[in-house]
Design a protein around this motif. Structure first.
Motif, PDB file in Angstrom:
ATOM      1  N   ASP A  20       0.805  -1.165  -0.047  1.00  0.00           N
ATOM      2  CA  ASP A  20      -0.031  -0.079  -0.149  1.00  0.00           C
ATOM      3  C   ASP A  20       0.947   1.315  -0.099  1.00  0.00           C
ATOM      4  O   ASP A  20       0.127   2.431   0.162  1.00  0.00           O
ATOM      5  N   GLY A  21       2.197   1.272   0.018  1.00  0.00           N
ATOM      6  CA  GLY A  21       2.965   2.358   0.047  1.00  0.00           C
ATOM      7  C   GLY A  21       3.435   3.043   1.389  1.00  0.00           C
ATOM      8  O   GLY A  21       3.811   4.001   1.298  1.00  0.00           O
ATOM      9  N   HIS A  22       2.768   2.418   2.260  1.00  0.00           N
ATOM     10  CA  HIS A  22       3.005   2.850   3.584  1.00  0.00           C
ATOM     11  C   HIS A  22       3.696   1.994   4.601  1.00  0.00           C
ATOM     12  O   HIS A  22       3.478   0.512   4.511  1.00  0.00           O
ATOM     13  N   ALA A  23       4.258   2.403   5.571  1.00  0.00           N
ATOM     14  CA  ALA A  23       5.317   1.481   6.573  1.00  0.00           C
ATOM     15  C   ALA A  23       5.389   2.259   7.904  1.00  0.00           C
ATOM     16  O   ALA A  23       5.683   3.194   7.841  1.00  0.00           O
ATOM     17  N   THR A  24       5.350   1.277   8.906  1.00  0.00           N
ATOM     18  CA  THR A  24       6.202   1.966   9.958  1.00  0.00           C
ATOM     19  C   THR A  24       7.183   1.013  10.057  1.00  0.00           C
ATOM     20  O   THR A  24       7.028  -0.205  10.401  1.00  0.00           O
ATOM     21  N   LEU A  25       8.528   1.609  10.362  1.00  0.00           N
ATOM     22  CA  LEU A  25       9.640   1.047  10.470  1.00  0.00           C
ATOM     23  C   LEU A  25      10.373   1.217  11.868  1.00  0.00           C
ATOM     24  O   LEU A  25      10.483   2.525  12.280  1.00  0.00           O
ATOM     25  N   PRO A  26      10.620   0.103  12.641  1.00  0.00           N
ATOM     26  CA  PRO A  26      11.199   0.238  13.958  1.00  0.00           C
ATOM     27  C   PRO A  26      12.577   0.808  13.890  1.00  0.00           C
ATOM     28  O   PRO A  26      13.508   0.377  12.917  1.00  0.00           O
ATOM     29  N   VAL A  27      13.139   1.394  14.967  1.00  0.00           N
ATOM     30  CA  VAL A  27      14.377   1.818  14.903  1.00  0.00           C
ATOM     31  C   VAL A  27      15.353   0.891  15.719  1.00  0.00           C
ATOM     32  O   VAL A  27      14.720   0.685  17.011  1.00  0.00           O
ATOM     33  N   PRO A  28      16.226   0.391  15.353  1.00  0.00           N
ATOM     34  CA  PRO A  28      17.058  -0.702  15.998  1.00  0.00           C
ATOM     35  C   PRO A  28      17.495  -0.215  17.627  1.00  0.00           C
ATOM     36  O   PRO A  28      17.786   0.888  17.535  1.00  0.00           O
ATOM     37  N   ASP A  29      17.489  -1.055  18.519  1.00  0.00           N
ATOM     38  CA  ASP A  29      17.703  -0.505  19.698  1.00  0.00           C
ATOM     39  C   ASP A  29      19.022  -0.112  20.036  1.00  0.00           C
ATOM     40  O   ASP A  29      19.278   0.753  21.053  1.00  0.00           O
ATOM     41  N   ASN A  30      19.906  -0.520  19.017  1.00  0.00           N
ATOM     42  CA  ASN A  30      21.354  -0.134  19.524  1.00  0.00           C
ATOM     43  C   ASN A  30      21.724   1.186  18.636  1.00  0.00           C
ATOM     44  O   ASN A  30      22.893   1.831  18.790  1.00  0.00           O
ATOM     45  N   ILE A  31      20.787   1.987  18.157  1.00  0.00           N
ATOM     46  CA  ILE A  31      20.955   3.283  17.694  1.00  0.00           C
ATOM     47  C   ILE A  31      20.624   4.380  18.628  1.00  0.00           C
ATOM     48  O   ILE A  31      19.542   4.441  19.416  1.00  0.00           O
ATOM     49  N   ASP A  32      21.463   5.178  18.981  1.00  0.00           N
ATOM     50  CA  ASP A  32      21.544   6.267  19.858  1.00  0.00           C
ATOM     51  C   ASP A  32      20.916   7.222  19.313  1.00  0.00           C
ATOM     52  O   ASP A  32      21.551   8.234  18.422  1.00  0.00           O
ATOM     53  N   LEU A  33      19.618   7.530  19.735  1.00  0.00           N
ATOM     54  CA  LEU A  33      18.781   8.648  18.981  1.00  0.00           C
ATOM     55  C   LEU A  33      19.137  10.056  19.240  1.00  0.00           C
ATOM     56  O   LEU A  33      18.986  10.954  18.611  1.00  0.00           O
ATOM     57  N   ASN A  34      20.292  10.533  20.293  1.00  0.00           N
ATOM     58  CA  ASN A  34      20.680  11.549  20.479  1.00  0.00           C
ATOM     59  C   ASN A  34      21.742  11.816  19.650  1.00  0.00           C
ATOM     60  O   ASN A  34      22.192  13.365  19.395  1.00  0.00           O
ATOM     61  N   GLU A  35      22.387  10.822  18.890  1.00  0.00           N
ATOM     62  CA  GLU A  35      23.499  11.119  18.011  1.00  0.00           C
ATOM     63  C   GLU A  35      23.069  11.272  16.481  1.00  0.00           C
ATOM     64  O   GLU A  35      23.752  11.933  15.661  1.00  0.00           O
ATOM     65  N   TYR A  36      21.816  10.992  16.077  1.00  0.00           N
ATOM     66  CA  TYR A  36      21.207  11.007  14.802  1.00  0.00           C
ATOM     67  C   TYR A  36      19.839  11.927  14.837  1.00  0.00           C
ATOM     68  O   TYR A  36      19.099  11.689  15.654  1.00  0.00           O
ATOM     69  N   SER A  37      19.879  12.845  14.122  1.00  0.00           N
ATOM     70  CA  SER A  37      18.616  13.782  13.972  1.00  0.00           C
ATOM     71  C   SER A  37      17.972  13.675  12.667  1.00  0.00           C
ATOM     72  O   SER A  37      16.976  14.503  12.499  1.00  0.00           O
ATOM     73  N   VAL A  38      18.318  13.120  11.735  1.00  0.00           N
ATOM     74  CA  VAL A  38      17.798  12.923  10.342  1.00  0.00           C
ATOM     75  C   VAL A  38      17.599  11.760   9.873  1.00  0.00           C
ATOM     76  O   VAL A  38      18.390  10.645  10.049  1.00  0.00           O
ATOM     77  N   VAL A  39      16.628  11.446   9.093  1.00  0.00           N
ATOM     78  CA  VAL A  39      16.043   9.851   8.771  1.00  0.00           C
ATOM     79  C   VAL A  39      16.241  10.209   7.086  1.00  0.00           C
ATOM     80  O   VAL A  39      15.777  11.137   6.816  1.00  0.00           O
ATOM     81  N   ASP A  40      16.691   9.021   6.511  1.00  0.00           N
ATOM     82  CA  ASP A  40      16.886   9.280   5.265  1.00  0.00           C
ATOM     83  C   ASP A  40      16.433   8.020   4.810  1.00  0.00           C
ATOM     84  O   ASP A  40      16.822   6.875   5.040  1.00  0.00           O
TER      85      ASP A  40
END
Length: 64
Positions: A20-40
Motif C-alpha cells: 500500500d506504499g505505507h510502512a512503520t519501521l522500527p529503529v534498532p535498539d542499538n541506535i542512539d537517537l541523541n546522535e542522529y537527528s535525520v532520517v533518510d
C-alpha cells in the motif's frame, strides 16, 4: 539516519516495498537517537549491496 556523508552511518537494512506504499519501521535498539537527528529513505537497486544509492526519496528530521 543522518550524519555527514564522510562518516559511517548505521544502516537499518532493507524494508522492501509495502503493497500500500505505507510502512512503520522500527529503529534498532542499538541506535542512539541523541546522535542522529535525520532520517533518510533511499531507493536502492535490488542487487544485494546495502550501500546508499545516492537516490534519497525522503529525508527529514527525527521527532521522537
Amino acid at each position: 539516519m543522518g550524519r555527514p556523508a564522510s562518516s559511517t552511518a548505521p544502516r537499518s537494512g532493507s524494508a522492501g516495498r509495502p503493497p500500500d506504499g505505507h510502512a512503520t519501521l522500527p529503529v534498532p535498539d542499538n541506535i542512539d537517537l541523541n546522535e542522529y537527528s535525520v532520517v533518510d529513505v533511499s531507493l536502492q537497486p535490488y542487487n544485494g549491496k546495502p550501500d546508499h544509492s545516492g537516490d534519497s526519496l525522503v529525508r527529514g528530521t527525527y521527532a521522537g
